[in-house]
Design an enzyme around this catalytic site. Structure first.
Site, PDB file in Angstrom:
ATOM      1  N   ASN A  40      35.179  33.045  45.690  1.00 17.93           N
ATOM      2  CA  ASN A  40      36.151  32.066  46.194  1.00 17.93           C
ATOM      3  C   ASN A  40      36.611  32.369  47.612  1.00 17.93           C
ATOM      4  O   ASN A  40      37.120  31.502  48.306  1.00 17.93           O
ATOM      5  CB  ASN A  40      37.368  31.979  45.258  1.00 17.93           C
TER       6      ASN A  40
ATOM      7  N   GLN B 243      34.185  28.444  41.219  1.00 19.70           N
ATOM      8  CA  GLN B 243      33.864  27.881  42.536  1.00 19.70           C
ATOM      9  C   GLN B 243      32.469  27.269  42.581  1.00 19.70           C
ATOM     10  O   GLN B 243      32.180  26.447  43.455  1.00 19.70           O
ATOM     11  CB  GLN B 243      33.983  28.965  43.621  1.00 19.70           C
TER      12      GLN B 243
ATOM     13  N   HIS C 223      39.948  21.207  37.948  1.00 23.55           N
ATOM     14  CA  HIS C 223      40.588  20.732  39.188  1.00 23.55           C
ATOM     15  C   HIS C 223      39.807  21.100  40.438  1.00 23.55           C
ATOM     16  O   HIS C 223      40.112  20.627  41.533  1.00 23.55           O
ATOM     17  CB  HIS C 223      42.050  21.198  39.277  1.00 23.55           C
TER      18      HIS C 223
ATOM     19  N   CYS D   6      45.962  37.243  54.074  1.00 20.98           N
ATOM     20  CA  CYS D   6      47.103  36.563  54.705  1.00 20.98           C
ATOM     21  C   CYS D   6      48.470  37.224  54.500  1.00 20.98           C
ATOM     22  O   CYS D   6      49.491  36.558  54.524  1.00 20.98           O
ATOM     23  CB  CYS D   6      47.161  35.083  54.307  1.00 20.98           C
TER      24      CYS D   6
HETATM   25  N1  PLP Z   1      38.334  32.044  39.364  1.00 20.01           N
HETATM   26  C1  PLP Z   1      38.059  31.671  40.630  1.00 20.01           C
HETATM   27  C2  PLP Z   1      36.840  32.198  41.286  1.00 20.01           C
HETATM   28  C3  PLP Z   1      38.922  30.817  41.313  1.00 20.01           C
HETATM   29  O1  PLP Z   1      38.653  30.471  42.563  1.00 20.01           O
HETATM   30  C4  PLP Z   1      40.083  30.350  40.654  1.00 20.01           C
HETATM   31  C5  PLP Z   1      41.038  29.481  41.362  1.00 20.01           C
HETATM   32  O2  PLP Z   1      41.101  29.421  42.553  1.00 20.01           O
HETATM   33  C6  PLP Z   1      40.305  30.742  39.321  1.00 20.01           C
HETATM   34  C7  PLP Z   1      39.422  31.606  38.708  1.00 20.01           C
HETATM   35  C8  PLP Z   1      41.497  30.258  38.556  1.00 20.01           C
HETATM   36  O3  PLP Z   1      41.297  28.930  38.131  1.00 20.01           O
HETATM   37  P1  PLP Z   1      42.555  28.049  37.679  1.00 20.01           P
HETATM   38  O4  PLP Z   1      43.234  27.607  38.924  1.00 20.01           O
HETATM   39  O5  PLP Z   1      41.962  26.895  36.926  1.00 20.01           O
HETATM   40  O6  PLP Z   1      43.400  28.892  36.827  1.00 20.01           O
END
Ligand code: PLP
Length: 379
Positions: free
Chosen positions: A145, A175, A197, A319
């Site tokens: 991510n 992702q 989402h 950040c």
């Molecule tokens: N795993 C990864 C690689 C993500 O990027 C994210 C959210 O950004 C999550 C897990 C968590 O997903 P959720 O927002 O549906 O809890």
């Protein structure tokens, strides 16, 4: 508004509003009930599951959850462990995995973190070195991510299974799903996480693919829904709309267009940022993410300056100079002066070249203004 933070979340497809109305106002029945109207809702859930399995080429089941985070927790805590076993996770996993790994470690299970390169891709040699016959669980994200780096999950699964036949291999695909073609059967994973989402579905809906023949324990107990694996009355509209969103997103996915836009942005940034570090390797990365870092600059300030111009971008998880936030840049081997300057641009099928041009122009003006004010010193 120009939205360049699709890895954080995406806008829900408007047609999902009709699905919410259908299953919340019209056909609002509890799918566990025995009357025909409820059985029809249960059937619709089954069809949605089948559609998602077909799109992802999965031979098994999907357990619907309330998020990618919950699915990751289910994989980490629900997968079977044995005496003196070990768990392997990559060093750049999302906190939904990392926090679980730390908790398993605190409970006495041996946990090892596999090193990654500067692009967030697992170091195969380190993985081989850490794999042993007592590894019960491996969790390695499909796409990072932070950087968009895509791991060769198929190869990692093969290595893991050849060393530890009992291993359960989980991959966090939050992702990756909707951003690249996915073939779960070819990848060979036992468990795979996704989150609606991230591909224009509803927030608060996730799923865990469980390969046929793989057994996990539930982490939420109650009425026994989802074959006892995830109790709670189903989020019917969430589940059904996830299938609709995934199908539409996969149809609209234009990898070549994304690549061109991301390359255009990267090339242009390099013309006016002398110390630019690019953390995305275009050879093995999602087509929609560009991660870069600026020296002695706080990405957060640029985020707010651009927001004032109607452009939304993301920072990396760094950040902030706190220790908790230095985990990812440290794992990527980024120098300290760049920690606060990590920026992530993420696009999708809605992003246009014109938007990319405007972003580059406005970013240049913000960056040059900041540079002139601070003389390239940390502020
Ligand atoms: N795993 C990864 C690689 C993500 O990027 C994210 C959210 O950004 C999550 C897990 C968590 O997903 P959720 O927002 O549906 O809890």
């Amino acid at each position: 508004m120009i939205y360049l933070d699709t890895s954080a979340t995406t806008s829900m497809y408007p047609e999902i509003l009709y699905i919410i109305k259908q299953y919340s106002v019209d056909d609002y029945y509890n799918p566990s009930a025995l009357y025909t109207k409820a059985l029809n809702v249960a059937k619709d859930i089954k069809v949605a599951k089948r559609k998602i399995l077909d799109i992802l080429h999965g031979n098994g089941n999907i357990i619907f959850t309330a998020s990618g985070t919950e699915s990751d927790n289910m994989a980490m805590f629900g997968s079977k462990k044995f005496k003196n076993c070990k768990v392997l996770v990559s060093s750049v996993e999302h906190s939904a995995i990392y926090a679980c790994a730390k908790k398993l470690e605190a409970s006495g299970i041996q946990v090892e973190f596999v090193a990654c390169d500067a692009y967030g891709i697992v170091d195969i040699d380190d993985f081989k070195a850490k794999m042993s016959s007592n590894v019960a669980l491996v969790s390695i994200m499909h796409a990072c991510n932070e950087t968009g780096g895509v791991n060769d999950i198929e190869q990692l699964v093969k290595i893991a299974k050849s060393v530890s036949p009992k291993v359960v291999f989980h991959s966090d695909g939050v992702q990756a799903v909707g951003k690249m073609p996915i073939n779960l059967s070819k990848l060979g994973v036992d468990l795979y996480t996704f989150s609606a989402h991230k591909f224009h579905g509803m927030k608060g809906v996730g799923g865990l693919f469980v390969k046929k023949g793989v057994n996990i324990n539930p982490i939420i107990l109650g009425g026994g829904q989802e074959n006892g694996l995830r109790s709670a009355t189903e989020n019917v509209s969430g589940i059904i709309s996830t299938a609709v969103a995934l199908e539409k997103t996969c149809k609209l996915l234009d990898i070549e267009k994304n690549k061109k836009i991301i390359q255009f942005i990267a090339d242009n940034l390099a013309t006016f940022i002398p110390d630019l570090i690019v953390n995305t390797n275009f050879e093995c990365s999602l087509s929609n993410i560009l991660s870069f870092a600026l020296k002695n600059t706080r990405g957060e300030v640029l985020v707010h300056m651009l927001e004032d111009k109607g452009i939304i971008i993301g920072t990396g998880s760094a950040c902030s100079s706190s220790k908790a936030h230095s985990r990812i840049p440290t794992a990527l081997g980024i120098q300290r002066e760049y920690f606060d300057g990590m920026i992530r641009i993420s696009i999708d099928n809605c992003t246009t070249f014109e938007q990319a041009e405007i972003f580059v122009k406005e970013f240049k003006s913000c960056y040059e203004y900041l540079s002139s004010v601070i003389f390239n010193k940390c502020y």
